[in-house]
Write a protein that holds these residues in place. Structure first.
Motif, PDB file in Angstrom:
ATOM      1  N   ASN A  29     -27.083  17.694  39.420  1.00 11.82           N
ATOM      2  CA  ASN A  29     -26.077  17.724  38.592  1.00 11.82           C
ATOM      3  C   ASN A  29     -24.579  17.927  39.084  1.00 11.82           C
ATOM      4  O   ASN A  29     -24.557  18.733  39.889  1.00 11.82           O
ATOM      5  CB  ASN A  29     -26.155  18.618  37.329  1.00 11.82           C
ATOM      6  CG  ASN A  29     -27.381  18.331  36.548  1.00 11.82           C
ATOM      7  OD1 ASN A  29     -27.726  17.281  35.894  1.00 11.82           O
ATOM      8  ND2 ASN A  29     -28.500  19.151  36.758  1.00 11.82           N
ATOM      9  N   GLU A  49     -26.107  12.954  35.971  1.00  9.44           N
ATOM     10  CA  GLU A  49     -27.708  13.576  36.510  1.00  9.44           C
ATOM     11  C   GLU A  49     -28.142  12.736  37.505  1.00  9.44           C
ATOM     12  O   GLU A  49     -28.375  11.289  37.173  1.00  9.44           O
ATOM     13  CB  GLU A  49     -28.236  13.797  35.355  1.00  9.44           C
ATOM     14  CG  GLU A  49     -29.927  14.239  35.486  1.00  9.44           C
ATOM     15  CD  GLU A  49     -30.475  14.146  34.037  1.00  9.44           C
ATOM     16  OE1 GLU A  49     -30.542  15.297  33.599  1.00  9.44           O
ATOM     17  OE2 GLU A  49     -31.124  13.159  33.801  1.00  9.44           O
ATOM     18  N   TRP A  51     -31.608  11.907  40.275  1.00  8.32           N
ATOM     19  CA  TRP A  51     -32.968  12.125  40.508  1.00  8.32           C
ATOM     20  C   TRP A  51     -33.512  11.603  41.643  1.00  8.32           C
ATOM     21  O   TRP A  51     -33.122  10.830  42.312  1.00  8.32           O
ATOM     22  CB  TRP A  51     -33.835  11.484  39.386  1.00  8.32           C
ATOM     23  CG  TRP A  51     -33.759  12.216  37.958  1.00  8.32           C
ATOM     24  CD1 TRP A  51     -32.750  12.030  37.192  1.00  8.32           C
ATOM     25  CD2 TRP A  51     -34.369  13.300  37.543  1.00  8.32           C
ATOM     26  NE1 TRP A  51     -32.955  12.746  35.953  1.00  8.32           N
ATOM     27  CE2 TRP A  51     -33.934  13.463  36.222  1.00  8.32           C
ATOM     28  CE3 TRP A  51     -35.414  14.109  37.859  1.00  8.32           C
ATOM     29  CZ2 TRP A  51     -34.427  14.499  35.375  1.00  8.32           C
ATOM     30  CZ3 TRP A  51     -36.263  14.875  37.342  1.00  8.32           C
ATOM     31  CH2 TRP A  51     -35.644  15.314  35.819  1.00  8.32           C
ATOM     32  N   ARG A  94     -27.107   9.357  33.524  1.00 10.65           N
ATOM     33  CA  ARG A  94     -28.326   9.402  34.569  1.00 10.65           C
ATOM     34  C   ARG A  94     -27.998   8.246  35.393  1.00 10.65           C
ATOM     35  O   ARG A  94     -28.013   7.175  35.007  1.00 10.65           O
ATOM     36  CB  ARG A  94     -29.625   9.077  33.789  1.00 10.65           C
ATOM     37  CG  ARG A  94     -30.927   9.172  34.741  1.00 10.65           C
ATOM     38  CD  ARG A  94     -32.109   9.226  34.155  1.00 10.65           C
ATOM     39  NE  ARG A  94     -33.196   9.387  35.294  1.00 10.65           N
ATOM     40  CZ  ARG A  94     -34.124   9.597  34.901  1.00 10.65           C
ATOM     41  NH1 ARG A  94     -34.723   9.696  33.837  1.00 10.65           N
ATOM     42  NH2 ARG A  94     -35.032   9.651  36.144  1.00 10.65           N
TER      43      ARG A  94
END
Length: 126
Positions: A29, A49, A51, A94
């Protein structure tokens, strides 16, 4: 048909924070400041965010002040406030693609070289 796509270019507001879930997946983050057209306006701030591999790249290569470009989608994190019991939410982007565009130090160095006759730079890129 539906579309949920966001493209932003701005500066990292802090160093990325990474954590690994029990599944082994990485999540990272950070915040992104995007300036408006007028220098008198305050920037817009976005929570990002990342991943998996993109999270690791962000953690390893992005630092506060770095210029980055992102492509992603908007989602809302939802939770219940522990003290009031009220439902809460916040928008989060995201990130699916991360472009490392340079740092403030890189931009300052380029400006100095340009002012000393060392190159032909487009200031819009910094």
């Amino acid at each position: 048909m539906s579309l949920n796509a966001i493209h932003l270019v701005g500066r990292a507001g802090r160093d990325p924070e990474i954590k690994y879930l029990s599944s082994g997946k990485a999540v990272c983050n950070l915040t992104l400041a995007v300036n408006r057209r007028s220098k008198n306006d305050q920037p817009d701030w976005f929570d990002l965010e990342f991943w998996d591999r993109t999270a690791e790249i962000a953690h390893n290569y992005v630092r506060k002040g770095n210029l980055i470009g992102i492509q992603g989608s908007l989602k809302f994190d939802r939770w219940t406030d522990r003290s009031t019991g009220a439902p809460r939410s916040k928008p989060v982007i995201r990130v699916e693609r991360l472009d490392l565009l340079g740092s403030k130090k890189d931009a300052e160095q380029a400006r100095q070289e340009y002012s000393q006759g060392g190159g032909d730079y487009n200031y819009d890129e910094f």
